[in-house]
Every structure is written in structure tokens, then in C-alpha cells.
Scaffold this motif. Structure first.
Motif, PDB file in Angstrom:
ATOM      1  N   ALA A 276       2.479  -2.875 -13.899  1.00  0.00           N
ATOM      2  CA  ALA A 276       2.837  -3.552 -12.654  1.00  0.00           C
ATOM      3  C   ALA A 276       4.340  -3.505 -12.421  1.00  0.00           C
ATOM      4  CB  ALA A 276       2.344  -4.999 -12.696  1.00  0.00           C
TER       5      ALA A 276
ATOM      6  N   SER B  49       5.437   0.018 -11.356  1.00  0.00           N
ATOM      7  CA  SER B  49       4.999   0.345  -9.999  1.00  0.00           C
ATOM      8  C   SER B  49       5.839  -0.369  -8.954  1.00  0.00           C
ATOM      9  CB  SER B  49       3.520  -0.022  -9.828  1.00  0.00           C
ATOM     10  OG  SER B  49       2.709   0.736 -10.691  1.00  0.00           O
TER      11      SER B  49
ATOM     12  N   LYS C 202       5.762   5.628  -2.483  1.00  0.00           N
ATOM     13  CA  LYS C 202       5.432   5.804  -1.066  1.00  0.00           C
ATOM     14  C   LYS C 202       5.977   7.126  -0.533  1.00  0.00           C
ATOM     15  CE  LYS C 202       5.422   2.213   1.654  1.00  0.00           C
ATOM     16  NZ  LYS C 202       3.973   1.961   1.773  1.00  0.00           N
TER      17      LYS C 202
ATOM     18  N   GLU D  15       0.244   6.300  -3.443  1.00  0.00           N
ATOM     19  CA  GLU D  15      -0.304   4.935  -3.475  1.00  0.00           C
ATOM     20  C   GLU D  15      -1.699   4.898  -4.114  1.00  0.00           C
ATOM     21  OE1 GLU D  15       2.250   5.103   0.319  1.00  0.00           O
ATOM     22  OE2 GLU D  15       0.931   6.441  -0.830  1.00  0.00           O
ATOM     23  N   ASN D  16      -2.574   5.804  -3.684  1.00  0.00           N
ATOM     24  CA  ASN D  16      -3.947   5.809  -4.215  1.00  0.00           C
ATOM     25  C   ASN D  16      -3.961   6.189  -5.696  1.00  0.00           C
ATOM     26  OD1 ASN D  16      -4.982   5.107  -1.713  1.00  0.00           O
ATOM     27  ND2 ASN D  16      -5.297   7.237  -1.085  1.00  0.00           N
ATOM     28  N   HIS D  17      -3.118   7.148  -6.070  1.00  0.00           N
ATOM     29  CA  HIS D  17      -3.055   7.560  -7.479  1.00  0.00           C
ATOM     30  C   HIS D  17      -2.588   6.410  -8.369  1.00  0.00           C
ATOM     31  CE1 HIS D  17      -2.386  10.051 -11.013  1.00  0.00           C
ATOM     32  NE2 HIS D  17      -1.142   9.591 -11.076  1.00  0.00           N
ATOM     33  N   GLN D  18      -1.525   5.722  -7.925  1.00  0.00           N
ATOM     34  CA  GLN D  18      -1.006   4.600  -8.713  1.00  0.00           C
ATOM     35  C   GLN D  18      -2.008   3.445  -8.743  1.00  0.00           C
ATOM     36  OE1 GLN D  18       1.643   6.342 -10.365  1.00  0.00           O
ATOM     37  NE2 GLN D  18       2.278   4.215 -10.469  1.00  0.00           N
ATOM     38  N   SER D  19      -2.683   3.229  -7.607  1.00  0.00           N
ATOM     39  CA  SER D  19      -3.700   2.171  -7.580  1.00  0.00           C
ATOM     40  C   SER D  19      -4.825   2.484  -8.552  1.00  0.00           C
ATOM     41  CB  SER D  19      -4.260   2.020  -6.166  1.00  0.00           C
ATOM     42  OG  SER D  19      -3.263   1.592  -5.271  1.00  0.00           O
ATOM     43  N   SER D  20      -5.198   3.762  -8.637  1.00  0.00           N
ATOM     44  CA  SER D  20      -6.252   4.162  -9.576  1.00  0.00           C
ATOM     45  C   SER D  20      -5.809   3.956 -11.021  1.00  0.00           C
ATOM     46  CB  SER D  20      -6.607   5.633  -9.337  1.00  0.00           C
ATOM     47  OG  SER D  20      -7.549   6.076 -10.285  1.00  0.00           O
ATOM     48  N   GLN D  21      -4.548   4.316 -11.309  1.00  0.00           N
ATOM     49  CA  GLN D  21      -4.026   4.107 -12.665  1.00  0.00           C
ATOM     50  C   GLN D  21      -3.997   2.630 -13.018  1.00  0.00           C
ATOM     51  OE1 GLN D  21      -0.186   6.014 -13.104  1.00  0.00           O
ATOM     52  NE2 GLN D  21      -1.129   7.772 -14.116  1.00  0.00           N
ATOM     53  N   PHE D  22      -3.521   1.809 -12.061  1.00  0.00           N
ATOM     54  CA  PHE D  22      -3.454   0.366 -12.313  1.00  0.00           C
ATOM     55  C   PHE D  22      -4.857  -0.205 -12.509  1.00  0.00           C
ATOM     56  CE2 PHE D  22      -3.190  -4.094 -11.122  1.00  0.00           C
ATOM     57  CZ  PHE D  22      -2.096  -4.505 -11.850  1.00  0.00           C
ATOM     58  N   ALA D  23      -5.820   0.286 -11.722  1.00  0.00           N
ATOM     59  CA  ALA D  23      -7.197  -0.199 -11.854  1.00  0.00           C
ATOM     60  C   ALA D  23      -7.747   0.125 -13.246  1.00  0.00           C
ATOM     61  CB  ALA D  23      -8.070   0.423 -10.770  1.00  0.00           C
TER      62      ALA D  23
END
Length: 589
Positions: free
Chosen positions: A200, A203, A211, A216-224
Motif C-alpha cells: 500500500a 502504491s 497513472k 491502475e488495474n495491474h497494481q490493483s491486481s497485485q494488491f488484491a
């Protein structure tokens, strides 16, 4: 339980608070034994019709008074006990921060920011919770449990008491096993939380780059994925945690069944009265809290022990750079560098080799060379971020490793190649090293760094909040504010580590002119890729693969074949092309 032994130093120091809280808990435990006894007397008196009304109301008033007194005493012990545990939180965090401030770059190569934040927040909270609630539940469960057992055995029936305690040893063995599992699983869960915290933090600090690259989607997937892993490991903790209460309730239920079954037989056979059996069952009900508290105590203490082991492992880590003992005089001195070889931790090839030079007071030294040639490494060694293992760096004829760190660093003002600004006003960022500097001194430093006019154009001028890491400023503005911060210190040695890379050539020229006026008697070390910053240096060292490939002043190096002459001609050509006015396209008829 090992956590209490680990925190013994704090318990001994705060013994008055803890002893006062324990004494009040004992008094409360004794007072709580009174209502069941009075209820038994009332029931026997009512069933035998020998209890007058005034005596009945007297007993009821005594029960109510006992409840009020217990309430007041509970308030006092909470202030004593939790006040002590909150003080422990303050002390642990102070020690933690002091340890971080003593460490050097090698430490931060091993530990990530998110993990350090997790230890300073979540882990400390767990330890403090154990030092407060853990002590409470331990004392309360032991005192209350023993008091109830003694009263049941001596005042009612020791045979019925033994019968009721049959499930307890089995429960104790099971809970001990749960505690061991919880310790290991919670330690793993805390490490996963550190990784989540670190993900977190990275990011959020790099959100602009994320951005800009559309990640955004790649980082969100990694964080998930990290969050999912953390959730799985915390669920393993929850599965063990969820076994405590059912085990206690089953044990208490079995004890009640045995008590009622055996007690009913004793009432029928005249060994007990109905009032005594009622009192016994009420006392057995009082055992529910000590049993639950005991399980809860194992739970929170094991969590606290796992967290404290993570904190202690960091607090025990000695700084790789040890403070010296010799003070420095206020007089300026020469800097003598003689490095045979220097290796970064856990590397096998030298970052620097065969570096020798002498920098006299009031002189300027220039450092240049290709990227990764060793310039910043040399500056790190001069700042004592690392220690030289093969060779030495001396100042005032004293080896830096023997000199007091505070004395040495007070001699230097440093502007790094990656300037850092705090989330504060422009004025406070410039005055970081001299918090008592006047507004006029701050503005004078800003003028020398050629950033005064830029600051005045900001919404609130010098009182403008720059945001986290100076997010609202350009790279050149951040560099010049950092230079102003260093100039305000008026230190003997000024180190500029590629600190002019984000400013244009004209601004760089003006800053260097101001530095010549400011630093006529100062020692200056400049590392730069733009060679125009080094023209006035008394000596220039050209680095290549960690060694000095060339040395001399600008006039000498610009006339001899080598990297310096080639780069100088290239930059001259580049500057000439920039000055050629762009040709206008012909106007179409």
C-alpha cells in the motif's frame, strides 16, 4: 506466558501501578463472593419462613451496595492498569523511532518501509494490549477462580467441588495446545500484514507513475493478491481463535452437569440444603469468567509475544556505523581520502578502488564520470553512511570512524540527487536544519538558491504547504529549495550530489555564481553530469568503474584525451544547438 518475562523490566519499574491494580482486583474478587452467599441465606430463610422483611431488605441493600462499590473499584484499577500499559506504548515507539534514526542505509536495504511501519503500529498495539488486558485477565482469573474454589470447597462441599472440576485439566491441556498454534500462526499473519502495508505504501507514493503508465488495474491486481494472502493467513489465526470459547463453554457445561447431578443427590440425601446448592451453582457461574478470561489471556498474550519478538529483533540490531569518541574542533580542517577498496554489503566486486585525494579548507572538489561510476558512493563514505573497510578517510588528522558522528555531520550541509521535502510549508522546509532562523535569513538563502521568485508566485508564498514529498512543486523547485536549506546551515563543508540536474543552464550559472560569493571560505564538493558546474573546481576527479580515470582542473582535462574532453565537447555542441533559433516554416501563399 513468556511475554510477561520479556516485559519484566517494565513491570518492575511501574510496580506501584501494577501492584495497586492487582490489590484492587483482589478486593473486587472478594466482594463478588458475597452476593452468592447472601442469596443462599435469603433462599433458605424464605423457604423456612424464618426471614423477617426488614432483614430481607437489609440483605438486598447489602448486595446493591456491594455492586456499587465493585463498580467504583473497577474504574480505579482500569485507570492504574491501562495508564501503565499506554505509557509502555509511548516508550516502545520512542525506542523504535530512536533505533530507526540511528540506523544507516545498509539497515534500510534489509527492511522495507511498510514492514517498519507495521512494527511501530500494529505490533506495538498488540504488545500494549497484552500488557494491559493480559495482566488484568491473568490476575482476575487466578484470584477469582481460586477464591471461588476455596469458598465452594470450605463453605459448601469439597466433594462436590472436586466432582465439578473433573473437566478442567482436560480443558487446560487443550487450551495450551491452542496457544502454541496461535503464536506461530499470528507471527506469520503479522509478516503478511507487513507485506500488505508495504504494498500500500509503495502504491500510494508512486501513484503518479502508476497513472502515467496506465497500471491502475495491474497494481490493483497485485494488491488484491497480497490482500488475499493476508486474509488467508489471518483466517488461519481466526480458526484457532474460534476454538477457545467453545472449549470453555463445553467444559463449564460439563462442570454444571456434574454439579447439578451430584448436588441433587446430596440434597435428596440431606448432605446439602437447597440454598447451599443454589449458592454452589451461582459460584460455579462465577467460574465462567475466570475460565473465559484464562483462554482470552492465552490468546492475547501469545499474540503479544509474537509481536514483541518482531519488535525486539529490530531493537537489538546494532547500527553498522558505530559512533566514535573523539570530538572535532571548530577550526576548519583538511579532508584526506585514502580508499584501497570498498564493497557494499553482500557484494563481491568493489564499488570503489584506489581513491586518494586531499581537499584543503575553502577549496572546491568536482566529481564527474558516467552513471554508476562511484561518485555517490564516495559521497556516502564521506558522510559516514558506510564505513571504509580497506583504507581510511581523515579529517583534522582524525579517522572518521574515531570521530563523534554529531560533530562530523554538523560540519556538513548536503543536497542529495533525490531531494526530499516534508509535508510542511516552504519556509519550514528551508529552515529544517535551523528551526530558529528568521524570515529574512530564510529568504536570503532562497535568493542564493534562485528560488525566491518562484516561492513568491505560490498561493501563500513561503507559507504554502508543499504536500507530501513536495508533490505540488516541480523537480527544479524541489532541488533549489533543498539547496536553500543547505545554504541556511552555513556549514563548513557543502556537498552537492548532482543537485543541479533539474535546473536549466542559466539558473545553474546564477546559482554557482551565488555559491562562489557565499562559499569563498567554504569547502565545496560537487558531483555533476553537467560539466559547467565544475569549471571553478580546484581539482576534478573523473570516475570510471569505481576508480579515478582522470584528475586535474578544467583547463587541463579539457585539453587531454579522455572522457572529460569528449563529454565537454559534446555538451558544448549541445548548448550551441540549443541557442540556434528555430527556423520558421515558410508562410504558405
Amino acid at each position: 506466558m513468556r511475554l510477561f518475562a520479556q516485559l519484566a523490566w517494565y513491570f518492575r519499574r511501574e510496580w506501584r501501578r501494577y501492584l495497586g491494580a492487582v490489590a484492587l482486583l483482589i478486593i473486587i474478587a472478594i466482594l463478588q463472593l458475597l452476593p452468592p452467599k447472601l442469596v443462599g441465606i435469603i433462599i433458605d430463610g424464605v423457604t423456612s419462613k424464618t426471614l423477617p422483611a426488614n432483614k430481607l431488605f437489609g440483605w438486598l441493600g447489602l448486595i446493591l451496595g456491594t455492586a456499587i462499590l465493585v463498580y467504583l473499584l473497577r474504574y480505579v484499577w482500569r485507570v492504574l492498569l491501562f495508564g501503565a500499559s499506554y505509557q509502555l506504548a509511548v516508550e516502545l515507539r520512542q525506542n523504535f523511532y530512536r533505533q530507526l534514526s540511528r540506523q544507516h542505509p545498509a539497515f534500510y536495504l534489509r527492511h522495507r518501509t511498510g514492514d517498519l511501519i507495521a512494527r511501530a503500529t500494529n505490533d506495538v498495539d498488540r504488545v500494549v494490549f497484552a500488557a494491559g488486558e493480559g495482566v488484568l485477565t491473568l490476575v482476575d482469573s487466578l484470584v477469582m477462580g481460586l477464591a471461588v474454589l476455596i469458598v465452594m470447597a470450605t463453605q459448601i462441599s469439597w466433594e462436590l467441588t472436586l466432582l465439578s472440576l473433573v473437566p478442567m485439566p482436560i480443558m487446560a491441556v487443550v487450551i495450551k495446545r491452542y496457544g502454541d498454534q496461535l503464536h506461530q500462526r499470528f507471527k506469520v499473519a503479522q509478516a503478511a500484514f507487513s507485506s500488505l502495508n508495504d504494498q500500500a505504501q509503495e502504491s500510494l507514493t508512486s501513484i503518479r507513475m502508476i497513472k502515467a503508465f496506465g497500471l491502475e488495474n495491474h497494481q490493483s491486481s497485485q494488491f488484491a493478491d497480497v490482500a488475499q494472502d493476508t486474509g488467508v493467513k489471518n483466517m488461519r489465526v481466526a480458526r484457532v481463535d474460534a476454538r477457545f470459547d467453545p472449549t470453555i463453554y463445553v467444559s463449564i457445561g460439563m462442570a454444571n452437569m456434574l454439579a447439578i447431578g451430584g448436588g441433587s443427590w446430596m440434597v435428596v440425601n440431606g448432605h446439602l440444603t437447597l440454598g447451599q446448592l443454589t449458592s454452589f451453582v451461582m459460584y460455579l457461574g462465577l467460574m465462567i469468567w475466570p475460565m473465559l478470561a484464562l483462554a482470552w489471556m492465552f490468546n492475547i498474550v501469545e499474540r503479544g509475544s509474537a509481536a514483541y519478538s518482531r519488535i525486539r529483533s529490530l531493537l537489538r540490531e546494532a547500527p553498522c556505523v558505530v559512533d566514535g569518541t573523539q570530538p572535532l574542533s571548530a577550526d576548519p580542517g583538511s579532508l584526506d581520502v585514502d580508499i584501497d577498496n570498498f564493497y557494499y554489503p553482500k557484494t563481491h566486486s568493489p564499488a570503489l578502488q584506489d581513491i586518494q585525494f586531499r581537499l584543503a579548507p575553502g577549496k572546491m572538489l568536482g566529481l564527474c564520470g558516467p552513471t554508476g561510476a562511484g561518485k555517490s558512493t564516495l559521497l556516502s563514505l564521506i558522510q559516514r553512511q558506510f564505513d571504509v573497510t580497506e583504507g581510511s578517510i581523515r579529517y583534522q588528522n582524525k579517522t572518521l570512524s574515531d570521530v563523534l558522528l554529531d560533530d562530523w555531520r554538523s560540519k556538513m550541509a548536503i543536497v542529495s540527487q533525490t531531494p526530499f521535502l516534508f509535508s510542511d510549508t516552504v519556509a519550514q522546509n528551508i529552515a529544517l536544519g535551523r528551526p530558529n532562523a528568521t524570515q529574512a535569513e530564510i529568504e536570503q538563502a532562497a535568493k542564493m538558491a534562485c528560488v525566491h521568485d518562484d516561492i513568491l508566485r505560490l498561493p501563500q508564498g513561503y507559507e504554502t504547504e508543499v504536500g507530501e514529498r513536495g508533490v505540488m512543486l516541480s523537480g527544479g523547485q524541489k532541488q533549489r529549495i533543498s539547496i536553500a536549506r543547505a545554504l541556511l546551515l552555513d556549514a563548513e563543508i557543502l556537498i552537492l550530489d548532482d543537485a543541479l540536474s533539474a535546473v536549466d543552464g542559466r539558473t545553474e550559472h546564477q546559482i554557482l555564481q551565488n555559491l562562489r560569493q557565499w562559499g569563498s571560505n567554504k569547502t565545496v564538493i560537487i558531483s555533476a553530469h553537467r560539466l559547467s558546474a565544475l569549471f571553478d573546481a580546484a581539482e576534478i576527479l573523473v570516475f570510471h568503474k569505481g576508480a579515478i580515470a582522470q584528475r586535474g582542473n578544467h583547463e587541463t582535462l579539457s585539453t587531454h584525451a579522455g572522457w572529460y574532453r569528449d563529454m565537454h565537447r559534446y555538451q558544448q555542441l549541445e548548448a550551441a544547438l540549443d541557442e540556434v533559433p528555430a527556423q520558421q516554416e515558410p508562410v504558405k501563399p
